[in-house]
Write a protein that holds these residues in place. Structure first.
Motif, short mmCIF file in Angstrom:
data_model
loop_
_atom_site.label_atom_id
_atom_site.label_comp_id
_atom_site.label_asym_id
_atom_site.label_seq_id
_atom_site.Cartn_x
_atom_site.Cartn_y
_atom_site.Cartn_z
N HIS A 56 73.79 -34.77 4.19
CA HIS A 56 73.55 -36.08 3.59
C HIS A 56 72.08 -36.49 3.71
O HIS A 56 71.76 -37.63 4.07
N ARG A 57 71.23 -35.56 3.39
CA ARG A 57 69.78 -35.83 3.33
C ARG A 57 69.30 -35.43 1.93
O ARG A 57 68.57 -34.46 1.75
N PRO A 58 69.75 -36.16 0.91
CA PRO A 58 69.53 -35.74 -0.48
C PRO A 58 68.07 -35.69 -0.90
O PRO A 58 67.69 -34.86 -1.73
N ASP A 59 67.25 -36.59 -0.35
CA ASP A 59 65.83 -36.57 -0.73
C ASP A 59 65.16 -35.27 -0.31
O ASP A 59 64.42 -34.64 -1.08
N GLU A 60 65.44 -34.85 0.93
CA GLU A 60 64.88 -33.59 1.43
C GLU A 60 65.46 -32.41 0.64
O GLU A 60 64.75 -31.46 0.31
N ALA A 61 66.75 -32.49 0.36
CA ALA A 61 67.40 -31.42 -0.40
C ALA A 61 66.77 -31.28 -1.78
O ALA A 61 66.47 -30.15 -2.24
N GLU A 62 66.55 -32.40 -2.46
CA GLU A 62 65.96 -32.35 -3.79
C GLU A 62 64.57 -31.73 -3.76
O GLU A 62 64.24 -30.88 -4.60
N GLU A 63 63.75 -32.12 -2.79
CA GLU A 63 62.39 -31.59 -2.70
C GLU A 63 62.39 -30.08 -2.47
O GLU A 63 61.66 -29.32 -3.13
N ILE A 64 63.24 -29.63 -1.55
CA ILE A 64 63.31 -28.20 -1.23
C ILE A 64 63.82 -27.40 -2.43
O ILE A 64 63.29 -26.34 -2.78
N LEU A 65 64.88 -27.91 -3.07
CA LEU A 65 65.47 -27.18 -4.20
C LEU A 65 64.55 -27.17 -5.41
O LEU A 65 64.52 -26.18 -6.16
N ARG A 66 63.80 -28.25 -5.62
CA ARG A 66 62.83 -28.26 -6.72
C ARG A 66 61.76 -27.19 -6.50
O ARG A 66 61.40 -26.45 -7.42
N GLU A 67 61.26 -27.12 -5.29
CA GLU A 67 60.24 -26.12 -4.96
C GLU A 67 60.80 -24.70 -5.12
O GLU A 67 60.12 -23.81 -5.65
N THR A 68 62.03 -24.51 -4.68
CA THR A 68 62.66 -23.19 -4.79
C THR A 68 62.87 -22.80 -6.25
O THR A 68 62.59 -21.66 -6.65
N LEU A 69 63.37 -23.73 -7.04
CA LEU A 69 63.62 -23.46 -8.45
C LEU A 69 62.34 -23.10 -9.19
O LEU A 69 62.32 -22.16 -10.00
N GLU A 70 61.27 -23.83 -8.91
CA GLU A 70 60.00 -23.55 -9.57
C GLU A 70 59.52 -22.14 -9.22
O GLU A 70 59.06 -21.39 -10.10
N ALA A 71 59.63 -21.76 -7.95
CA ALA A 71 59.19 -20.42 -7.53
C ALA A 71 60.07 -19.34 -8.14
O ALA A 71 59.57 -18.28 -8.57
N GLN A 72 61.38 -19.57 -8.21
CA GLN A 72 62.27 -18.56 -8.78
C GLN A 72 62.05 -18.41 -10.28
O GLN A 72 62.12 -17.29 -10.81
N ARG A 73 61.80 -19.49 -10.97
CA ARG A 73 61.51 -19.39 -12.40
C ARG A 73 60.25 -18.58 -12.63
O ARG A 73 60.15 -17.82 -13.60
N ARG A 74 59.29 -18.75 -11.74
CA ARG A 74 58.01 -18.05 -11.88
C ARG A 74 58.13 -16.57 -11.54
O ARG A 74 57.52 -15.73 -12.21
N THR A 75 58.90 -16.24 -10.53
CA THR A 75 58.95 -14.86 -10.04
C THR A 75 60.16 -14.07 -10.55
O THR A 75 60.05 -12.87 -10.79
N LEU A 76 61.30 -14.73 -10.70
CA LEU A 76 62.52 -14.03 -11.11
C LEU A 76 62.85 -14.22 -12.59
O LEU A 76 63.55 -13.41 -13.18
N GLY A 77 62.36 -15.32 -13.15
CA GLY A 77 62.68 -15.63 -14.54
C GLY A 77 63.69 -16.75 -14.64
O GLY A 77 64.48 -16.99 -13.71
N THR A 78 63.69 -17.44 -15.77
CA THR A 78 64.55 -18.62 -15.93
C THR A 78 66.03 -18.26 -16.05
O THR A 78 66.90 -19.10 -15.78
N ASN A 79 66.33 -17.02 -16.45
CA ASN A 79 67.74 -16.65 -16.65
C ASN A 79 68.32 -15.80 -15.52
O ASN A 79 69.44 -15.31 -15.64
N HIS A 80 67.56 -15.65 -14.46
CA HIS A 80 68.06 -14.87 -13.33
C HIS A 80 69.20 -15.64 -12.64
O HIS A 80 69.22 -16.86 -12.59
N GLU A 81 70.18 -14.88 -12.13
CA GLU A 81 71.35 -15.48 -11.51
C GLU A 81 70.98 -16.44 -10.38
O GLU A 81 71.49 -17.56 -10.30
N GLN A 82 70.05 -16.02 -9.51
CA GLN A 82 69.66 -16.87 -8.40
C GLN A 82 68.96 -18.13 -8.89
O GLN A 82 69.15 -19.23 -8.33
N THR A 83 68.16 -17.99 -9.95
CA THR A 83 67.48 -19.16 -10.51
C THR A 83 68.49 -20.17 -11.04
O THR A 83 68.37 -21.38 -10.79
N LEU A 84 69.49 -19.69 -11.77
CA LEU A 84 70.49 -20.59 -12.34
C LEU A 84 71.34 -21.24 -11.24
O LEU A 84 71.71 -22.42 -11.36
N GLU A 85 71.64 -20.50 -10.17
CA GLU A 85 72.41 -21.08 -9.08
C GLU A 85 71.62 -22.18 -8.39
O GLU A 85 72.18 -23.23 -8.01
#
Length: 241
Positions: free
Chosen positions: A184-213
Motif C-alpha cells: 500500500h505504497r502506490p506512489d513509490e510503486a508508480e515511480e519504480i514501475l514507470r522507471e522499469t517500463l521506460e528501461a524495458q521499452r528501450r532495451t527489450l522493446g515495446t512488445n516484449h512479454e516482460q515490458t507488457l507485464e
C-alpha cells in the motif's frame, strides 16, 4: 661481349654492378632459381597454413576449455541449489526436526534465508536469484516486510554485477514495484514501475512479454493512485499490443 651477352654473362664494356651480376646469374640458372622460388613459396604457404591451423586448434581448445569450465560451473550451481533445497529448505520440515509440529511455509523460508550466505558463498548472482525467489514467495504470502530485504539485496547485486538495464535487473526492479503496491505504497510503486517500463521499452522493446507485464502492473498502480484516465490509456495500449 656479344657472345657473353648471348650466354647471359656479364659484359666487360660496362661496370658490373651487384644487381646486374645477380640478374645475369638468375638468367643463366633459371631452373635452379625457379626451383628455389617454388620451394620458398611452398615453405611460406606451408608456414601460413600451419600457423592458421595452430590458431584454429588453439581457438578450439580455448572454446572447449571455456565450454568445459562453464559446464562445470553450471553443474556446481545445480548441486548448490539441490543441497540448498533439500538440506536447508525441505530439511526444516523433516519430522525429526519438526518433532510433530506443523511447519509453515514462512518458517521454511526463514530457516532457508539464514543459510543463504553460507550456501552460496562466492556466487553472488546465484544468491541474488535465490533471494529474489524467496522475496517473491514472501510477497505472494502477503509478508511484504519479510520480502523486501531479499528483493532489495537481489536488486543491488544485479545492478552492481549485471548493470541497470539487464533484463534480470529490471525483472527484480519490477518485483520491488509490485512489492510496494502490495504494501500500500502506490506512489513509490508508480515511480519504480514507470522507471522499469521506460528501461524495458528501450532495451527489450515495446512488445516484449516482460515490458507488457510491467505496463499492466503500472496500470494497476495508476488506478490505485486514482489516475484512472492514465490507467485506461495504458491498459488499452497494452491490450492492443
Amino acid at each position: 661481349d656479344v657472345l657473353r651477352h648471348l650466354h647471359d654473362e656479364p659484359v666487360v664494356a660496362r661496370p658490373a654492378s651487384t644487381a646486374y651480376r645477380f640478374q645475369k646469374l638468375v638468367r643463366r640458372n633459371k631452373l635452379v632459381f625457379g626451383a628455389a622460388a617454388a620451394i620458398a613459396a611452398a615453405l611460406v604457404i606451408g608456414l601460413g597454413f600451419a600457423t592458421w591451423r595452430y590458431q584454429r586448434e588453439k581457438s578450439a581448445r580455448t572454446a572447449e576449455t571455456a565450454a568445459r569450465t562453464l559446464a562445470e560451473q553450471r553443474r556446481a550451481e545445480v548441486e548448490s541449489i539441490n543441497r540448498f533445497l533439500v538440506s536447508d529448505m525441505l530439511g526444516s520440515a523433516n519430522p525429526e526436526v519438526a518433532q510433530g509440529r506443523e511447519i509453515t511455509v514462512k518458517e521454511v523460508l526463514a530457516n532457508a534465508a539464514l543459510r543463504i550466505p553460507t550456501a552460496f558463498a562466492g556466487n553472488p548472482l546465484l544468491e541474488a536469484s535465490i533471494r529474489a525467489t524467496i522475496g517473491e514467495t514472501y510477497s505472494k504470502l502477503g509478508a511484504h516486510a519479510l520480502a523486501e530485504p531479499h528483493i532489495l539485496a537481489a536488486l543491488e547485486t544485479r545492478r552492481r554485477l549485471l548493470g541497470l538495464d539487464h533484463p534480470d535487473t529490471l525483472f527484480t526492479q519490477r518485483s520491488l514495484g509490485n512489492l510496494r503496491r502490495g504494501a500500500h505504497r502506490p506512489d513509490e510503486a508508480e515511480e519504480i514501475l514507470r522507471e522499469t517500463l521506460e528501461a524495458q521499452r528501450r532495451t527489450l522493446g515495446t512488445n516484449h512479454e516482460q515490458t507488457l507485464e510491467t505496463a499492466n502492473d503500472l496500470g494497476f498502480a495508476l488506478s490505485e493512485n486514482s489516475k484512472f484516465s492514465d490507467a485506461a490509456d495504458l491498459a488499452r495500449d497494452t491490450w492492443e499490443r
